[in-house]
Design an enzyme around this catalytic site. Structure first.
Site, PDB file in Angstrom:
ATOM      1  N   LYS A 140      -1.293  -8.760 -13.755  1.00 45.79           N
ATOM      2  CA  LYS A 140      -2.049  -9.344 -12.857  1.00 45.79           C
ATOM      3  C   LYS A 140      -2.357 -10.834 -13.110  1.00 45.79           C
ATOM      4  O   LYS A 140      -1.916 -11.322 -14.072  1.00 45.79           O
ATOM      5  CB  LYS A 140      -3.404  -8.775 -13.005  1.00 45.79           C
ATOM      6  CG  LYS A 140      -4.531  -9.313 -11.872  1.00 45.79           C
ATOM      7  CD  LYS A 140      -5.744  -8.708 -12.207  1.00 45.79           C
ATOM      8  CE  LYS A 140      -6.828  -9.109 -11.203  1.00 45.79           C
ATOM      9  NZ  LYS A 140      -8.320  -8.520 -11.204  1.00 45.79           N
ATOM     10  N   SER A 151     -10.252  -6.576  -7.090  1.00 45.47           N
ATOM     11  CA  SER A 151      -9.134  -7.679  -6.850  1.00 45.47           C
ATOM     12  C   SER A 151      -7.898  -7.400  -7.386  1.00 45.47           C
ATOM     13  O   SER A 151      -6.849  -7.822  -6.686  1.00 45.47           O
ATOM     14  CB  SER A 151      -9.863  -8.951  -7.481  1.00 45.47           C
ATOM     15  OG  SER A 151      -9.854  -8.742  -9.148  1.00 45.47           O
ATOM     16  N   SER A 202     -12.764  -4.058 -10.082  1.00 46.50           N
ATOM     17  CA  SER A 202     -11.403  -4.519  -9.690  1.00 46.50           C
ATOM     18  C   SER A 202     -10.333  -3.805 -10.003  1.00 46.50           C
ATOM     19  O   SER A 202      -9.167  -4.288  -9.845  1.00 46.50           O
ATOM     20  CB  SER A 202     -11.289  -6.017 -10.149  1.00 46.50           C
ATOM     21  OG  SER A 202     -12.024  -6.947  -9.152  1.00 46.50           O
TER      22      SER A 202
END
Ligand code: GLN
Length: 459
Positions: free
Chosen positions: A66, A141, A165
């Site tokens: 990420k 996210s 997320s």
């Protein structure tokens, strides 16, 4: 993860991952690829295997990072303009641990800028599309990470979960996503969102893969004072008998597909002899309001370091020092980042601190107590991750409140610091993945993963 047996070389695995990443370019999963470095590392691992050296438990396994994990490879941008030119001089602890076991990072995945969001539509680079439907969101996210695993580009991906997320995008794409107990994995080298709820976790295709990653990454880190001593690898096996379902969330606000998926799992568990216990957790409905006070407060403080001076983006239109701060921040942050900074400063301001921030902290304590009580009655709680399956791109983007409502079932666990695993739970008629979450008491992460293997039998 069967590698190192020489059946398949690290180089061919990594090359295959890049082929797949390119095949799905239109999904916009990655913000940058790490091709040259990854292939060089794979070659090195193959050579070490040929020499008979010990190469680690993840030798040659391609993974996706990420974009809010610092690593010396490429730029860490948190999918924002603010950090777009930022090259990290350090590796985050998670990257170090994964790479010490031979894992190979093939690219950085797209996310909502600074992890603020539930769809990746707040990314400076534009949204990631859902793994099975181009018109729908990937979730967020950590949307890019979830889709990278769902489309089998990589074996696993890293994520962060401040209010859902990891779990929400996992459930939107039909993979496993774990938010561990707060403090289980070091956050050193991870771009901070809200320090009292941020957790590092992973996306995988199986509970066993998750267990392997947890056994590698859990543990105390002297560079993150919030980390717990390694309980994960010492967890005694407990017998799971009683599963709680929360009555308060069983209503029309939850999509029928998700309610049916939950009912189906409950029936399966009952048939297997588990006792199903209905829980009343009336304070949980306040969790969203509490979250959207405490989290912006922490965000406003954590993002104050991005001032256009020390690192990252600096406005070219600034005439003096004051303008360097204000213009760099104004141009570098997305509007959702700015909204949270403003809300955060408001709830912390002297006239409103008691009415909002302090009140929210008190309500947070009540939420923690409610979980403590619930776990006296049940071993785990089974519940939806979000009120609906993946929604349409653009559907909520101009309505922050409806986007925030998306998080109503995922944020309570972050406020309480308890672990929660998103598990795949079938699909809608049109093939959209559905997910549920298994929530457990603190430090029950390993047993949650064992229980997920029981649920897996019902696929
Ligand atoms: N969707 C939630 C938010 O926007 C959670 C984000 C996260 O977990 N990073 O705050």
């Amino acid at each position: 993860m069967k590698i190192a047996s020489k059946e398949v070389s690290a180089v061919s695995l990594v090359k295959e991952a890049f082929e797949k990443a390119k095949k799905y370019e239109d999904k916009h999963i990655f913000v940058s690829l790490n091709e040259e470095n990854a292939i060089a590392r794979a070659k090195e691992i193959d050579e070490r295997i040929a020499r008979g050296e010990n190469v680690g438990r993840l030798a040659g396994v391609p993974y996706a990072l990420k974009d809010n994990f610092l690593s010396k490879e490429g730029n860490t941008t948190a999918s924002s303009l603010m950090l777009e030119p930022f090259h990290s001089p350090i590796d985050s602890t998670t990257v170090k641990k994964l790479e010490a076991e031979g894992a190979i990072m093939i690219g950085r995945t797209n996310m909502d800028s600074f992890a603020h969001g539930s769809s990746t539509e707040n990314s400076y680079f534009g949204p990631t599309k859902n793994s099975i439907d181009d018109e729908r969101v990937s979730g967020g996210s950590s949307g890019g990470s979830a889709v990278a695993v769902a489309l089998d580009i990589v074996e696993f991906a890293t994520g962060t979960d401040t209010g859902g997320s990891i779990r929400q995008p996992a459930s939107f794409n039909g993979v496993y996503g774990l938010k561990p107990t707060y403090g289980t994995i070091s956050r050193y080298g991870v771009v901070a969102m809200a320090s009292s709820t941020d957790c590092v976790g992973f996306f995988t295709k199986t509970p066993d893969d998750m267990d392997l990653l947890m056994s590698i990454c859990a543990g105390q880190d002297k560079t993150d004072m919030t980390t717990l001593p390694d309980y994960y690898n010492e967890t005694p096996e407990t017998e799971v008998k009683r599963i709680g379902i929360i009555k308060d969330f069983d209503n029309d606000a939850v999509d029928k597909n998700i309610r049916d998926a939950l009912a189906k799992k409950v029936e399966f568990l009952e048939n297997k002899g588990y006792e199903i216990v209905e829980l009343e957790m009336p304070t949980l409905k306040y969790a969203l309001a509490v979250y959207y006070i405490i989290v912006p407060a922490e965000i406003s403080s954590n993002l104050s370091r991005h001032d256009g001076i020390r690192y990252g983006y600096r406005s070219k239109n600034a005439k003096d020092l004051g303008e360097i701060f204000s213009k760099s921040r104004n141009e570098g942050f997305m509007s959702e980042n700015k909204r949270r900074i403003m809300v955060g400063n408001f709830v912390l301001s002297s006239g409103f601190y008691d009415a909002y921030y302090l009140k929210a902290q008190k309500a947070r304590t009540k939420i923690i107590e409610e979980y403590n009580k619930a776990f006296e009655k049940v071993d785990f709680i089974l519940m939806p991750v979000s009120p609906s399956p993946a929604f349409k791109l653009g559907e909520k983007v101009n309505d922050p409140v409806s986007m925030y409502l998306e998080d109503v079932m995922s944020v309570p666990t972050n406020l309480a610091g308890v672990p929660s695993l998103a598990v795949p739970a079938g699909k809608t008629k049109s093939g959209l993945p559905l997910g549920l979450q298994v929530v457990g008491p603190r430090r029950s992460d390993k047993n949650i993963l064992k229980f997920a293997k029981v649920l897996e039998e019902d696929e």
